[in-house]
Motif scaffolding. Structure first.
Motif, PDB file in Angstrom:
ATOM      1  N   LEU A 191       0.816  -1.299  -0.018  1.00 56.86           N
ATOM      2  CA  LEU A 191       0.067  -0.028  -0.154  1.00 56.86           C
ATOM      3  C   LEU A 191       0.853   1.155  -0.152  1.00 56.86           C
ATOM      4  N   ALA A 192       1.971   1.296   0.444  1.00 58.28           N
ATOM      5  CA  ALA A 192       2.813   2.279   0.591  1.00 58.28           C
ATOM      6  C   ALA A 192       2.921   3.378  -0.576  1.00 58.28           C
ATOM      7  N   PRO A 193       3.291   2.921  -1.906  1.00 58.40           N
ATOM      8  CA  PRO A 193       3.343   3.626  -2.978  1.00 58.40           C
ATOM      9  C   PRO A 193       2.054   4.446  -3.207  1.00 58.40           C
ATOM     10  N   GLY A 194       0.854   3.949  -3.208  1.00 57.15           N
ATOM     11  CA  GLY A 194      -0.209   4.605  -3.311  1.00 57.15           C
ATOM     12  C   GLY A 194      -0.631   5.301  -1.937  1.00 57.15           C
ATOM     13  N   VAL A 195      -0.366   5.273  -0.929  1.00 55.42           N
ATOM     14  CA  VAL A 195      -0.576   6.270   0.113  1.00 55.42           C
ATOM     15  C   VAL A 195       0.578   7.049   0.143  1.00 55.42           C
ATOM     16  N   LEU A 218      -0.651  11.163  -0.238  1.00 50.51           N
ATOM     17  CA  LEU A 218      -0.218  12.342   0.796  1.00 50.51           C
ATOM     18  C   LEU A 218       0.491  13.498   0.076  1.00 50.51           C
ATOM     19  N   ASP A 219       0.849  13.491  -1.177  1.00 50.92           N
ATOM     20  CA  ASP A 219       1.439  14.460  -2.105  1.00 50.92           C
ATOM     21  C   ASP A 219       0.423  15.391  -2.377  1.00 50.92           C
ATOM     22  N   GLY A 224       3.861  10.714   6.773  1.00 47.96           N
ATOM     23  CA  GLY A 224       3.259  11.629   7.249  1.00 47.96           C
ATOM     24  C   GLY A 224       3.988  12.604   8.024  1.00 47.96           C
ATOM     25  N   LEU A 225       4.466  12.012   9.353  1.00 43.68           N
ATOM     26  CA  LEU A 225       4.944  12.673  10.174  1.00 43.68           C
ATOM     27  C   LEU A 225       6.427  13.150   9.724  1.00 43.68           C
ATOM     28  N   GLY A 278       5.560  12.765  -0.106  1.00 44.37           N
ATOM     29  CA  GLY A 278       4.807  11.535   0.131  1.00 44.37           C
ATOM     30  C   GLY A 278       5.345  10.338  -0.332  1.00 44.37           C
ATOM     31  N   ARG A 279       5.561  10.376  -1.675  1.00 43.74           N
ATOM     32  CA  ARG A 279       5.967   9.219  -2.529  1.00 43.74           C
ATOM     33  C   ARG A 279       7.224   8.754  -2.226  1.00 43.74           C
ATOM     34  N   VAL A 280       8.261   9.550  -2.142  1.00 50.01           N
ATOM     35  CA  VAL A 280       9.791   9.171  -1.618  1.00 50.01           C
ATOM     36  C   VAL A 280       9.726   8.757  -0.335  1.00 50.01           C
ATOM     37  N   PHE A 281       9.119   9.240   0.618  1.00 50.24           N
ATOM     38  CA  PHE A 281       9.226   8.716   1.995  1.00 50.24           C
ATOM     39  C   PHE A 281       8.643   7.305   2.139  1.00 50.24           C
ATOM     40  N   SER A 282       7.404   7.349   1.403  1.00 54.23           N
ATOM     41  CA  SER A 282       6.552   5.911   1.581  1.00 54.23           C
ATOM     42  C   SER A 282       7.322   4.832   0.756  1.00 54.23           C
TER      43      SER A 282
END
Length: 421
Positions: free
Chosen positions: A74-78, A82-83, A134-135, A359-363
Motif C-alpha cells: 500500500l505504501a506507494p499509493g499512500v 499524501l502528496d 506523514g510525520l 509523500g511518494r519518496v518517503f513511502s
C-alpha cells in the motif's frame, strides 16, 4: 528536473517563533513515541495471546507477516495520496480510522476471536502506513533545516523509549485484561496520537506550511522514482539504510545465541537487549540537545562513516569476546553506531527531497527498507546456524566497506544546489 525543484525543500516563513518550533518538535516526538509504544505493545501482546490462549504461534507470526506485506504494497499509493493538496490529513484519518475499527471490533464482541485479531492486525498495519511518511512531511514543512537533526534525534529517543516499554506494556495489559484490554490500549494510543497531530496541524502558523505546497500535481510517480535513484544523497541513504536494516535484522537472531553461549541465561539475554537499546537511546538523547544542533554541520559523510565503523567494531567484538561484560560493551557500541548512522542519514533524506514529492519518496523508501528486514532475519538465521564468527565477520566487512566508501566519496555532505545528482 530533479535539481530544478530542490529549492522547494524546507521552504518556510521567517515569522514563526522559536518557541512555536520548539513546541512542534516536542509534540511530534511525543506522538511518535506514543505510536511506537502502541505498535510494540500490540505486537508483543498478540504473540503472547496466541502462545498462551491458542497455543498457535505460527498463526501469530503469519498475521504479522501478512500485515507487513500489506503495508509495503500500500505504501506507494499512500505516498501519492499524501502528496496531494491536503493529503497530509490522511495521517489523521489513519489514526482516527484505526482507532474506530479497533473500537468496533471490541463493541461487536469480536475481540475474543481470531477473526477479531486479524481485523485488528490489519487496521494497525494500514493505519501505520500513512503515519511514518506523514510525520516526516510534517517535520519537513514546519522545522528549519538546521533543526531537523534535533527533531529527528528526539523522535528516535521517543521510539527507543517506546521499544523498551512496549513489550512490558503489552504483556502487562494482556495479563490484566486479556485480548479486549490489548485492543483498547492499541485504540487509545492511535486516538491520543491523532489528537496530538490534530493540535499541531491546526495551529495557524503550522497550517500555512502544511497546505502551502502545490500538492505534487507537477510530478508523476515516475518522476518521484527517477528522483530517488538519480539523486546522489537519496541513493546513498537507501544504500546505508539497506545495509543497516539487513545487519540489524541478522543481529536480532545473533544476540540470543551469543547470550546462550556465554551465560546460558534468559535474564542475561534480556539485559543485553536492554543494553543494545540503551546504546541507541543515549546517542539519540545526546544529539537531541540544542547544543549539538550544529555538530558536524555539512560533514554528515564523516559522521556516518565513523558511526558505521563503530557499528562494525561492535559486531566483531560481539562474536569474538568470551566475557559477558565485554559482550555488553560490544553490543552497546552496535546500538550507538546504529543510532548515529540512522539519525544523520535520515536527516539528510528529509532535507534533500523536494516538498512536492515527499509523500511518494518517503513511502517508497520506507517500504524498500522494511522489505529487507525479513531477508536479514533469514540471512542471520542461516549463518548463525553455521558459525556466529562468520556472521560477525560478514557484518563487520559489510559495515566497514560502507564506512570507507562514504568517507572517501563523501556523498552525504552539503553540496551546491544541483550538484547532488
Amino acid at each position: 528536473m530533479c535539481a530544478a525543484v530542490s529549492s522547494n525543500v524546507g521552504v518556510r516563513s521567517a515569522t514563526e517563533s522559536p518557541d512555536m518550533i520548539e513546541s512542534t518538535i516536542w509534540m511530534v516526538s511525543l506522538a511518535k513515541g506514543i505510536s511506537t509504544l502502541g505498535n510494540v505493545a500490540f505486537s508483543t501482546g498478540l504473540l503472547w495471546v496466541f502462545v498462551h490462549e491458542y497455543d498457535d504461534v505460527r498463526t501469530a507470526g503469519f498475521m504479522l507477516a501478512v500485515a507487513g506485506v500489506v503495508a509495503i504494497v500500500l505504501a506507494p499509493g499512500v505516498g501519492a495520496l499524501l502528496d496531494r493538496r491536503r493529503g497530509m490529513l490522511l495521517t489523521l484519518g489513519a489514526d482516527y480510522g484505526a482507532a474506530a475499527v479497533l473500537l468496533a471490533v471490541i463493541l461487536s464482541g469480536l475481540a475474543h476471536s481470531q477473526a477479531g485479531m486479524w481485523i485488528a492486525v490489519l487496521a494497525t498495519s494500514i493505519g501505520g502506513t500513512a503515519y511514518g511518511p506523514g510525520l516526516q512531511m510534517l517535520v519537513s514543512r514546519t522545522v528549519p533545516n538546521e533543526q531537523r537533526r534535533q527533531v529527528n534525534a528526539r523522535m528516535h529517543s521517543a521510539v527507543r523509549i517506546g521499544l523498551i516499554l512496549g513489550p512490558m506494556a503489552g504483556g502487562g495489559v494482556v495479563a490484566i485484561s486479556g485480548q479486549v484490554g490489548l485492543l483498547v490500549f492499541d485504540a487509545a494510543t492511535f486516538l491520543l496520537s491523532g489528537i496530538i497531530i490534530t493540535v499541531i496541524y491546526y495551529t495557524p502558523s503550522v497550517r500555512v506550511h502544511v497546505h502551502a505546497d502545490r500538492g505534487g500535481q507537477g510530478f508523476s510517480f515516475k518522476d518521484s522514482l527517477q528522483f530517488m535513484f538519480e539523486n546522489r544523497i537519496v541513493r546513498w541513504v537507501l544504500l546505508v539504510g539497506a545495509a543497516v536494516n539487513m545487519l540489524t535484522s541478522a543481529f536480532a537472531i545473533l544476540l540470543p545465541v551469543l547470550a546462550e553461549r556465554i551465560s546460558q541465561s534468559g535474564i542475561a539475554y534480556g539485559i543485553l537487549y536492554s543494553v543494545y537499546q540503551c546504546g541507541m537511546l543515549l546517542v539519540a538523547i545526546v544529539l537531541s540537545s540544542e547544543r549539538t544542533t550544529k555538530f558536524a554541520a555539512g560533514e554528515d559523510s564523516k559522521v556516518v562513516a565513523g558511526s558505521l565503523a563503530l557499528f562494525a567494531a561492535g559486531f566483531l567484538g560481539a562474536v569474538a569476546v568470551q566475557s559477558i561484560w565485554l559482550l555488553g560493551v560490544s553490543i552497546f557500541l552496535i546500538g550507538a553506531g546504529l543510532s548515529a548512522t540512522s539519525l544523520f542519514a535520515d536527516t539528510r533524506l528529509m532535507t534533500s527531497v523536494p516538498i512536492d514529492m515527499q509523500g511518494r519518496v518517503f513511502s517508497v523508501s520506507g517500504s524498500i527498507l522494511a522489505s529487507l528486514r525479513p531477508a536479514g532475519n533469514a540471512f542471520g538465521g542461516l549463518l548463525v546456524g553455521v558459525s556466529t564468527l562468520l556472521v560477525g565477520v560478514i557484518a563487520t566487512v559489510a559495515a566497514a566497506s560502507c564506512a570507507v566508501a562514504i568517507a572517501v566519496r563523501k556523498p552525504l555532505d552539503t553540496t551546491p544546489q544541483g550538484a547532488d545528482r
